[in-house]
Scaffold this motif. Structure first.
Motif, PDB file in Angstrom:
ATOM      1  N   GLY A   5       5.307   9.428  53.722  1.00 60.66           N
ATOM      2  CA  GLY A   5       3.891   9.736  53.573  1.00 60.66           C
ATOM      3  C   GLY A   5       3.637  11.230  53.562  1.00 60.66           C
ATOM      4  N   GLY A   6       4.299  11.974  54.446  1.00 58.07           N
ATOM      5  CA  GLY A   6       4.139  13.429  54.493  1.00 58.07           C
ATOM      6  C   GLY A   6       4.654  14.082  53.230  1.00 58.07           C
ATOM      7  N   ASN A   7       5.832  13.644  52.778  1.00 58.65           N
ATOM      8  CA  ASN A   7       6.396  14.204  51.554  1.00 58.65           C
ATOM      9  C   ASN A   7       5.568  13.804  50.339  1.00 58.65           C
ATOM     10  N   SER A   8       5.045  12.602  50.346  1.00 55.07           N
ATOM     11  CA  SER A   8       4.216  12.151  49.229  1.00 55.07           C
ATOM     12  C   SER A   8       2.934  12.965  49.148  1.00 55.07           C
ATOM     13  N   PHE A   9       2.348  13.248  50.297  1.00 50.80           N
ATOM     14  CA  PHE A   9       1.122  14.045  50.303  1.00 50.80           C
ATOM     15  C   PHE A   9       1.377  15.443  49.769  1.00 50.80           C
ATOM     16  N   LEU A  10       2.451  16.077  50.242  1.00 52.43           N
ATOM     17  CA  LEU A  10       2.777  17.419  49.746  1.00 52.43           C
ATOM     18  C   LEU A  10       3.095  17.377  48.255  1.00 52.43           C
ATOM     19  N   GLY A  11       3.756  16.319  47.817  1.00 54.79           N
ATOM     20  CA  GLY A  11       4.038  16.164  46.385  1.00 54.79           C
ATOM     21  C   GLY A  11       2.761  16.019  45.587  1.00 54.79           C
ATOM     22  N   PHE A  12       1.822  15.276  46.139  1.00 52.19           N
ATOM     23  CA  PHE A  12       0.533  15.106  45.468  1.00 52.19           C
ATOM     24  C   PHE A  12      -0.206  16.433  45.362  1.00 52.19           C
ATOM     25  N   VAL A  13      -0.238  17.187  46.462  1.00 57.13           N
ATOM     26  CA  VAL A  13      -0.922  18.485  46.469  1.00 57.13           C
ATOM     27  C   VAL A  13      -0.269  19.433  45.473  1.00 57.13           C
ATOM     28  N   ALA A  14       1.063  19.489  45.475  1.00 58.78           N
ATOM     29  CA  ALA A  14       1.773  20.367  44.542  1.00 58.78           C
ATOM     30  C   ALA A  14       1.536  19.927  43.097  1.00 58.78           C
ATOM     31  N   GLY A  15       1.521  18.622  42.848  1.00 60.28           N
ATOM     32  CA  GLY A  15       1.274  18.111  41.498  1.00 60.28           C
ATOM     33  C   GLY A  15      -0.137  18.420  41.025  1.00 60.28           C
ATOM     34  N   ALA A  16      -1.098  18.287  41.919  1.00 60.79           N
ATOM     35  CA  ALA A  16      -2.485  18.595  41.558  1.00 60.79           C
ATOM     36  C   ALA A  16      -2.637  20.076  41.226  1.00 60.79           C
ATOM     37  N   ALA A  17      -1.995  20.921  42.020  1.00 60.02           N
ATOM     38  CA  ALA A  17      -2.068  22.364  41.758  1.00 60.02           C
ATOM     39  C   ALA A  17      -1.393  22.711  40.443  1.00 60.02           C
ATOM     40  N   ALA A  18      -0.239  22.104  40.188  1.00 60.26           N
ATOM     41  CA  ALA A  18       0.466  22.359  38.930  1.00 60.26           C
ATOM     42  C   ALA A  18      -0.359  21.886  37.738  1.00 60.26           C
ATOM     43  N   GLY A  19      -1.005  20.752  37.861  1.00 55.21           N
ATOM     44  CA  GLY A  19      -1.860  20.243  36.787  1.00 55.21           C
ATOM     45  C   GLY A  19      -3.034  21.163  36.517  1.00 55.21           C
ATOM     46  N   ALA A  20      -3.656  21.650  37.579  1.00 59.27           N
ATOM     47  CA  ALA A  20      -4.777  22.581  37.410  1.00 59.27           C
ATOM     48  C   ALA A  20      -4.305  23.875  36.767  1.00 59.27           C
ATOM     49  N   LEU A  21      -3.158  24.349  37.213  1.00 59.59           N
ATOM     50  CA  LEU A  21      -2.582  25.572  36.652  1.00 59.59           C
ATOM     51  C   LEU A  21      -2.293  25.416  35.167  1.00 59.59           C
ATOM     52  N   LEU A  22      -1.661  24.335  34.782  1.00 56.84           N
ATOM     53  CA  LEU A  22      -1.347  24.114  33.371  1.00 56.84           C
ATOM     54  C   LEU A  22      -2.616  23.925  32.545  1.00 56.84           C
ATOM     55  N   GLY A  23      -3.603  23.252  33.100  1.00 54.01           N
ATOM     56  CA  GLY A  23      -4.865  23.066  32.385  1.00 54.01           C
ATOM     57  C   GLY A  23      -5.548  24.386  32.089  1.00 54.01           C
ATOM     58  N   VAL A  24      -5.504  25.279  33.049  1.00 54.38           N
ATOM     59  CA  VAL A  24      -6.120  26.593  32.852  1.00 54.38           C
ATOM     60  C   VAL A  24      -5.317  27.426  31.861  1.00 54.38           C
ATOM     61  N   LEU A  25      -4.002  27.369  31.972  1.00 51.25           N
ATOM     62  CA  LEU A  25      -3.161  28.175  31.093  1.00 51.25           C
ATOM     63  C   LEU A  25      -3.254  27.757  29.632  1.00 51.25           C
TER      64      LEU A  25
END
Length: 108
Positions: A5-25
């Motif tokens: 659960g802890g690793n999944s949450f961090l993975g989700f947060v990192a994935g959301a940030a990466a998605g936002a970053l790519l969307g902006v770029l």
């Protein structure tokens, strides 16, 4: 299960940030506007990570029993990963703050 659960949450947060970053770029906009939006999003992401670290540190203070020791290890790992992510956010912000030569020519 808590470990996943802890690793999944961090993975989700990192994935959301990466998605936002790519969307902006990949959004069609001037370099200066893109850098400003990206910096804003990274600042928000960093604040969220700081809040997560604070929450995890509070949880660590609560850990009292032996059954919670495994949860403590997971919390310590999550704190370490969150701090690494904050360092990566800071590095990205530094790279964004320095515009590329081709973007300077584009803005002219």
């Amino acid at each position: 299960m808590a470990k996943n659960g802890g690793n999944s949450f961090l993975g989700f947060v990192a994935g959301a940030a990466a998605g936002a970053l790519l969307g902006v770029l990949f959004a069609p906009d001037k370099g200066k506007n893109t850098r400003e939006r990206l910096t804003f999003k990274l600042d928000k992401y960093r604040e969220d990570l700081e809040d997560l670290v604070e929450d995890l540190l509070e949880e660590r203070k609560v850990a009292v029993t032996a059954a919670k020791s495994e949860g403590q290890r997971v919390i310590d790992d999550a704190i370490k990963h969150a701090e690494e992510l904050m360092g990566e956010v800071d590095a990205l912000k530094e790279r964004i703050a320095t515009p590329a030569l081709d973007e300077e020519e584009e803005d002219k």
